[in-house]
Design an enzyme around this catalytic site. Sequence first.
Site: not given
Length: 386
Positions: A113, A115, A120, A293, A295, A300
Amino acid sequence: MDAAYLPGNRVTLLNSGDEFFPALLAAIDGAEREVHLETYIFEADETGQAVASALCRAARRGLKVRVLADGFGARDFPRTLMPALVADGVQVLIYRPELPDLGLRRHRLRRLHRKITVVDGRLAFVGGINIIDDRNTPHQIPPRFDYAVCVEGPLLEPIQRSVRHVWEIVVWASFRHRFRLPPPAPACCQPVGNQTAAFVVRDNIRHRRDIEDAYLQAIAAAREEVILANAYFLPGRRFKEALREAAARGVRVTILLQGRVEYRLLHYASQALYGSLLEAGIRIVEYHRSFLHAKVAVVDRDWATVGSSNIDPFSLLLAREANVVVRDATFTSQLRSSLQQAMAEGGRELLPGRWRRIPWHSRWLRRLAYSLVRLMIGLAGYGARH
């Protein structure tokens, strides 16, 4: 395991595809040695075609280009975009290909899951944004609302090490030994900024709880505010207790969740928790403007995370995930402002009194959905422990 924080980084927040994809394409087109891309979804829409074309151009220039896509999330990828990539010299692997005879075996739920793109060894993109157009949202209002970060500096070393490790695992599991990696070119790990950050992963061996523990440590230390934004939110007992304890000691706890229905069972299972969270003094805002979508979280004034991991059993117990945690007041303020703007423009706050007045049969259906998800996790072999 405590997150390993490294100073001297420059971490740039990228808000949704409008900021992420131009930066990603420019980095690929500017690459000089290699590009390594991991994704859960690689869709053959306009955006996916653009990314695939950039990868092909890089391969034709003689660069080492590698793509690792999940066998479930990108299940159409092998017959759509993959042939052209392979023809131009891109090395492509599929993480746990979907096979019809697997049935409901629990390892089928263990997905890639993450991404991540590394270019380089000098910059990396990490976040929640798949290779798919923000406006490719069937049955939803576009564009998709999500985040990623561009990372430069010492944090490149653990990111590069992680993507190489997962690639080698898949090479070994798929018997594609000609795809074995050469010794790595050194990552560009010289300090380039003043931000302290950590790269935190979840896998099924040594780092099974690292992302959850990073959240729990931050919430336990919170003194003023916690803001969580999650597409799918179904926390376990420890996470719920941490949020309630924070609210009880006077911390302002706000959870921004998906207001539009994508996966009906998960959507209503999450809502089964609303009553107890609201009674604990936790603020819940549902995002209705488009498809959420994200996450991410802010705690603080100097702790923030952006990544691929939801707060649900599939992310925290089953999938390979990756988050960047940033300890920097400027970055935290920027992400907080973006979340506050999203809530002001597209959020609807749920009030405890109004939530208590929903019909009994609606509450019953939500509890049923929650019980079904718990049963599914139990059948996968995780219920007793979580």
